[in-house]
Design a protein around this motif. Structure first.
Motif, PDB file in Angstrom:
ATOM      1  N   THR A  16       0.840  -1.195   0.000  1.00  0.00           N
ATOM      2  CA  THR A  16       0.000   0.000   0.000  1.00  0.00           C
ATOM      3  C   THR A  16       0.878   1.249   0.000  1.00  0.00           C
ATOM      4  O   THR A  16       2.013   1.251   0.477  1.00  0.00           O
ATOM      5  CB  THR A  16      -0.948   0.027   1.213  1.00  0.00           C
ATOM      6  OG1 THR A  16      -0.198   0.204   2.426  1.00  0.00           O
ATOM      7  CG2 THR A  16      -1.757  -1.259   1.291  1.00  0.00           C
ATOM      8  N   ARG A  42      -3.790   5.641  -3.401  1.00  0.00           N
ATOM      9  CA  ARG A  42      -5.138   6.193  -3.278  1.00  0.00           C
ATOM     10  C   ARG A  42      -5.459   7.114  -4.440  1.00  0.00           C
ATOM     11  O   ARG A  42      -6.567   7.101  -4.968  1.00  0.00           O
ATOM     12  CB  ARG A  42      -5.280   6.952  -1.955  1.00  0.00           C
ATOM     13  CG  ARG A  42      -6.679   7.550  -1.743  1.00  0.00           C
ATOM     14  CD  ARG A  42      -6.741   8.351  -0.462  1.00  0.00           C
ATOM     15  NE  ARG A  42      -5.831   9.490  -0.487  1.00  0.00           N
ATOM     16  CZ  ARG A  42      -6.133  10.672  -1.049  1.00  0.00           C
ATOM     17  NH1 ARG A  42      -7.304  10.853  -1.648  1.00  0.00           N
ATOM     18  NH2 ARG A  42      -5.261  11.658  -1.021  1.00  0.00           N
ATOM     19  N   ASP A  68      -8.520   3.258  -1.609  1.00  0.00           N
ATOM     20  CA  ASP A  68      -8.366   4.012  -0.370  1.00  0.00           C
ATOM     21  C   ASP A  68      -8.360   3.013   0.780  1.00  0.00           C
ATOM     22  O   ASP A  68      -9.354   2.323   1.017  1.00  0.00           O
ATOM     23  CB  ASP A  68      -9.530   4.991  -0.229  1.00  0.00           C
ATOM     24  CG  ASP A  68      -9.438   5.862   1.017  1.00  0.00           C
ATOM     25  OD1 ASP A  68      -8.633   5.555   1.918  1.00  0.00           O
ATOM     26  OD2 ASP A  68     -10.206   6.846   1.091  1.00  0.00           O
ATOM     27  N   VAL A  69      -7.243   2.920   1.508  1.00  0.00           N
ATOM     28  CA  VAL A  69      -7.130   1.893   2.547  1.00  0.00           C
ATOM     29  C   VAL A  69      -8.048   2.153   3.730  1.00  0.00           C
ATOM     30  O   VAL A  69      -8.214   1.268   4.582  1.00  0.00           O
ATOM     31  CB  VAL A  69      -5.678   1.734   3.029  1.00  0.00           C
ATOM     32  CG1 VAL A  69      -4.769   1.275   1.903  1.00  0.00           C
ATOM     33  CG2 VAL A  69      -5.153   3.015   3.688  1.00  0.00           C
ATOM     34  N   THR A  70      -8.661   3.335   3.810  1.00  0.00           N
ATOM     35  CA  THR A  70      -9.613   3.592   4.889  1.00  0.00           C
ATOM     36  C   THR A  70     -11.030   3.164   4.521  1.00  0.00           C
ATOM     37  O   THR A  70     -11.937   3.264   5.346  1.00  0.00           O
ATOM     38  CB  THR A  70      -9.626   5.078   5.271  1.00  0.00           C
ATOM     39  OG1 THR A  70     -10.180   5.861   4.205  1.00  0.00           O
ATOM     40  CG2 THR A  70      -8.226   5.576   5.590  1.00  0.00           C
ATOM     41  N   VAL A  75     -10.856  -1.743   0.048  1.00  0.00           N
ATOM     42  CA  VAL A  75      -9.833  -2.717   0.455  1.00  0.00           C
ATOM     43  C   VAL A  75     -10.275  -4.120   0.063  1.00  0.00           C
ATOM     44  O   VAL A  75      -9.487  -4.912  -0.482  1.00  0.00           O
ATOM     45  CB  VAL A  75      -9.564  -2.628   1.965  1.00  0.00           C
ATOM     46  CG1 VAL A  75      -8.741  -3.828   2.436  1.00  0.00           C
ATOM     47  CG2 VAL A  75      -8.833  -1.328   2.285  1.00  0.00           C
ATOM     48  N   ASN A  94       1.863  -2.950   4.793  1.00  0.00           N
ATOM     49  CA  ASN A  94       1.016  -1.810   5.144  1.00  0.00           C
ATOM     50  C   ASN A  94       1.887  -0.565   5.272  1.00  0.00           C
ATOM     51  O   ASN A  94       2.397  -0.234   6.346  1.00  0.00           O
ATOM     52  CB  ASN A  94       0.291  -2.087   6.467  1.00  0.00           C
ATOM     53  CG  ASN A  94      -0.842  -3.063   6.316  1.00  0.00           C
ATOM     54  OD1 ASN A  94      -1.652  -2.950   5.399  1.00  0.00           O
ATOM     55  ND2 ASN A  94      -0.921  -4.040   7.209  1.00  0.00           N
ATOM     56  N   ILE A 118      -5.796   6.527   8.133  1.00  0.00           N
ATOM     57  CA  ILE A 118      -4.933   6.032   7.055  1.00  0.00           C
ATOM     58  C   ILE A 118      -3.925   5.022   7.588  1.00  0.00           C
ATOM     59  O   ILE A 118      -3.754   3.929   7.044  1.00  0.00           O
ATOM     60  CB  ILE A 118      -4.208   7.199   6.371  1.00  0.00           C
ATOM     61  CG1 ILE A 118      -5.209   8.105   5.651  1.00  0.00           C
ATOM     62  CG2 ILE A 118      -3.163   6.684   5.383  1.00  0.00           C
ATOM     63  CD1 ILE A 118      -4.611   9.429   5.178  1.00  0.00           C
ATOM     64  N   GLY A 122      -6.258   1.678   8.224  1.00  0.00           N
ATOM     65  CA  GLY A 122      -5.873   1.079   6.951  1.00  0.00           C
ATOM     66  C   GLY A 122      -5.157  -0.243   7.134  1.00  0.00           C
ATOM     67  O   GLY A 122      -5.425  -1.219   6.423  1.00  0.00           O
ATOM     68  N   CYS A 126      -6.704  -3.806   5.787  1.00  0.00           N
ATOM     69  CA  CYS A 126      -5.932  -4.587   4.814  1.00  0.00           C
ATOM     70  C   CYS A 126      -5.552  -5.947   5.382  1.00  0.00           C
ATOM     71  O   CYS A 126      -5.649  -6.971   4.696  1.00  0.00           O
ATOM     72  CB  CYS A 126      -4.695  -3.817   4.376  1.00  0.00           C
ATOM     73  SG  CYS A 126      -5.047  -2.390   3.331  1.00  0.00           S
TER      74      CYS A 126
END
Length: 252
Positions: A16, A42, A68-70, A75, A94, A118, A122, A126
């Motif tokens: 990521t 992102r 977007d990992v949030t 994800v 990560n 984030i 995140g 993930c």
């Protein structure tokens, strides 16, 4: 290197925040060792595509992927697309983060939640999405990208320091819970990597005078080399650890 004898041949990785710096060089390192790599970003599509294209030009397998990992849905989609394209998921790095600066007494709750989301949320999302695939495969590697400020603090980065410290706890918890599945979880902790050299001969800005014992600064390739090492078969007995790449700024 012969792809068939590369140490990570047949492995699939997601990195990521891989469009730049540590994430980019980690993607290169994993691909160079034979892994197929998903280069996540992102918003920096052009840069992520360039990293994936460079890996392919070197004879590796890679694809850029916006997510977007949030976002729980994004994800989940990224992991599902990775598995569909490459056939599984063995390695998760990560790395996505935001090193924002704000005086603590002026920090809005929304900014606190954005930055910690984030870095920490995140990593949670993930890892949660990746773990079922690693369990099914009989093993895997999760590397959380920590930060030296999570151990020594920093001016105007309370949100970043807190989230990076939280990654240490997450690393230990996942190492304990999933070690029986052959999954190792470690935290790589960079400090003073890249950028202009400090005018104070190795002092880390905002750290209250912490010094780089070896002088100067580190390189993103050195961070990537440690992440690669933790992903190799020879590192199967290393888990739950925070490994500092900071020239001795912090001595646990």
């Amino acid at each position: 290197m012969d792809a068939s004898t590369a140490p990570l041949a047949g492995k699939i990785a997601i990195v990521t925040g891989a469009a730049r710096r540590n994430g980019r060089d980690t993607a290169y390192a994993l691909a160079g060792a034979g892994a197929a790599v998903v280069v996540n970003t992102r918003a920096s599509r052009a840069e992520a595509e360039a990293v994936a294209a460079e890996i392919r030009a070197r004879g590796g397998r890679a694809m850029a992927m916006l997510a977007d990992v949030t976002s729980e849905a994004e994800v989940a989609g990224m992991v599902a697309e990775t598995v569909a394209e490459f056939g599984g998921l063995d390695i998760l790095v990560n790395n996505a983060a935001d090193r924002a600066i704000a005086p603590f007494t002026e920090m809005e709750l929304s900014e606190w939640r954005r930055v910690t989301g984030i870095i920490l949320d995140g990593a949670f999302l993930c890892a949660r999405a990746a773990l079922p695939h690693m369990i099914a495969a009989g093993g895997g590697r999760i590397i959380n990208m920590g930060g030296v400020t999570g151990h020594i603090g920093a001016h105007q980065r309370a949100h970043v320091s807190t989230a990076k410290a939280g990654l240490v706890g997450l690393t230990k918890a996942l190492a304990v819970e999933f070690g029986g599945h052959g999954i190792t979880v470690n935290c790589v902790v960079p400090g003073k990597i890249g950028g202009p050299r400090s005018a104070s001969s190795g002092e880390v800005p905002g750290s209250g005078g912490a010094k780089v014992l070896t002088g100067g600064e580190g390189a993103t390739e050195e961070v990537a080399a440690m992440i690669l090492h933790l992903c190799l078969p020879v590192s199967r007995f290393i888990t739950g650890q925070s490994i500092h790449i900071s020239g001795g700024v912090y001595l646990p």
